[in-house]
Motif scaffolding. Sequence first.
Motif, mmCIF file in Angstrom:
data_model
loop_
_atom_site.group_PDB
_atom_site.id
_atom_site.type_symbol
_atom_site.label_atom_id
_atom_site.label_comp_id
_atom_site.label_asym_id
_atom_site.label_seq_id
_atom_site.Cartn_x
_atom_site.Cartn_y
_atom_site.Cartn_z
ATOM 1 N N ASP A 21 62.593 13.159 50.912
ATOM 2 C CA ASP A 21 61.308 13.446 50.960
ATOM 3 C C ASP A 21 60.512 12.063 50.195
ATOM 4 O O ASP A 21 59.328 11.907 50.718
ATOM 5 C CB ASP A 21 60.839 14.860 50.598
ATOM 6 N N GLY A 54 56.682 13.776 51.829
ATOM 7 C CA GLY A 54 57.568 13.881 52.935
ATOM 8 C C GLY A 54 56.969 14.059 54.113
ATOM 9 O O GLY A 54 55.526 14.401 54.098
ATOM 10 N N GLU A 55 57.129 14.063 55.117
ATOM 11 C CA GLU A 55 56.639 14.243 56.691
ATOM 12 C C GLU A 55 56.196 15.674 56.781
ATOM 13 O O GLU A 55 55.119 15.736 57.362
ATOM 14 C CB GLU A 55 57.570 13.962 57.646
ATOM 15 N N ASP A 56 56.760 16.489 56.174
ATOM 16 C CA ASP A 56 56.177 18.068 56.396
ATOM 17 C C ASP A 56 55.457 18.204 55.397
ATOM 18 O O ASP A 56 54.740 19.590 55.009
ATOM 19 C CB ASP A 56 57.411 19.200 56.412
ATOM 20 N N GLY A 57 55.095 17.508 54.180
ATOM 21 C CA GLY A 57 54.139 17.734 53.072
ATOM 22 C C GLY A 57 54.551 18.865 52.274
ATOM 23 O O GLY A 57 53.913 19.298 51.462
ATOM 24 N N ALA A 58 55.937 19.179 52.207
ATOM 25 C CA ALA A 58 56.735 20.305 51.368
ATOM 26 C C ALA A 58 57.267 19.794 50.193
ATOM 27 O O ALA A 58 57.884 20.499 49.373
ATOM 28 C CB ALA A 58 57.543 21.325 52.232
ATOM 29 N N GLN A 117 50.303 5.380 56.270
ATOM 30 C CA GLN A 117 49.948 6.489 56.117
ATOM 31 C C GLN A 117 48.706 6.301 55.013
ATOM 32 O O GLN A 117 47.839 7.454 55.148
ATOM 33 C CB GLN A 117 51.247 6.907 55.008
#
Length: 221
Positions: A21, A54-58, A117
């Motif tokens: 991530d 990461g891409e999902d923010g998790a 980003q």
Amino acid sequence: MASSFDYLDELDRLLLAQGDDCMLLTQLDGFLTGIIVSPILISPSQWLTAIWAGEDGAGIPTFADAGGMQHFVDLVMHHYHEILASLAHAGEFEPVLEIDTRSDETLWEMWIEGFGQAMELAPAGWLRVLADDDAGCTAAIEGIRTLRAFADGTRTFTRAEEDRWDAQAPDLIPIWVEMLHQWRLENDPHRPTGSKRQKIGRNDPCPCGSGRKYKKCCGLQ
């Protein structure tokens, strides 16, 4: 950049240790550069967690203790200030780009992803630049957007276009960054009035990467 890159080796190792991530070093370099040249000030509290989210923010940091986390943040902020210091002197900024050891090709895709980003965190600022009459900065933003669209698969290049961008992007990125940084400085309401940046000459290569002279490309706008 004029200073030693020794600390980057350690930062690179720490980023890799954080898992899939976390940003890689070249992506982080692009991200921090985008934060610095953003026309709207973005505080560390707004961008720091994006490094490992990461891409999902998790994604979350996996440091063993608070000291390890602080050391990592210190290295990130050190690199932030190294980039800022390099931009204070024309021609000194150099992006941290990967080299493909098999082909000796300079890889710019991850750097562009990181810069993109950063742009997403304060999009209104980039719209201000595009609304200005500075064709060079407009070309810089459009060039970055073009490269990012290709890198993430939303735009397709012909083989000739891909070869041209692969050859030109490493040289254009520092030019784009310095132009956008100077635009930010000149349009900062808190900055004392000072000297303006040198304008692009009519016979200089156009910063959009077209390969044409500025007067026959973006200078026509």
